[in-house]
Design a protein around this motif. Structure first.
Motif: not given
Length: 156
Positions: A78-85, A130-136
């Motif tokens: 759930p802490q990744l909600a801002p990244v997912l948004r 790139r952002y998606e790969e870095k974060q996920l």
């Protein structure tokens, strides 16, 4: 956990990388089709062939993420909600850019205009990937999601 289950867990990160590579390749082929067109009509005909596949692949990839992957990630992290948004907002922006590209193709826009549309899509798409790969990617290595790859990451 069995070896097969462990392999499936790690495979989500690998699948995401593979889909991104295939979409990048499809964009490159599409851009080459525009550059190789000697006239607006020729470029538009070629682009109609490539754009449909590229646009459908990118749209399908993002829809799979929005409807299957991101909810699973948010449930587990759930802490990744801002990244997912933020990633979902990128999907919306890319969808808008793809619609502009489709409209330019349908009206047989000049190759230079088509290339500008593709350049815009490429810039946002690459930044997004790139952002998606870095974060996920690290999260995907441990994500338990029992679903078909096509449903989660799109048709590519």
């Amino acid at each position: 956990m069995t070896e097969r289950e462990t392999t499936r867990l790690v495979a989500w990160s690998n699948e995401l990388r593979r889909v991104h590579v295939r979409i990048r390749e499809a964009l490159q082929v599409t851009r080459e089709a525009v550059r190789d067109g000697t006239s607006s009509e020729q470029a538009s005909r070629d682009l109609l062939l490539y754009c449909h596949g590229f646009c459908a692949a990118l749209d399908g990839h993002h829809q799979g993420e929005d409807h299957a992957l991101f909810p699973a990630i948010e449930a587990a992290h759930p802490q990744l909600a801002p990244v997912l948004r933020a990633l979902t907002q990128d999907h919306s922006m890319i969808s808008h850019l793809l619609q502009g590209l489709r409209e330019a193709v349908e009206r047989a826009a000049p190759p230079a205009e088509l290339d500008r549309h593709l350049e815009g899509v490429a810039a946002i798409m690459e930044n997004h990937f790139r952002y998606e790969e870095k974060q996920l990617l690290a999260v995907l290595e441990g994500l338990e999601l029992d679903a078909a790859v096509r449903d989660v990451l799109g048709p590519l």
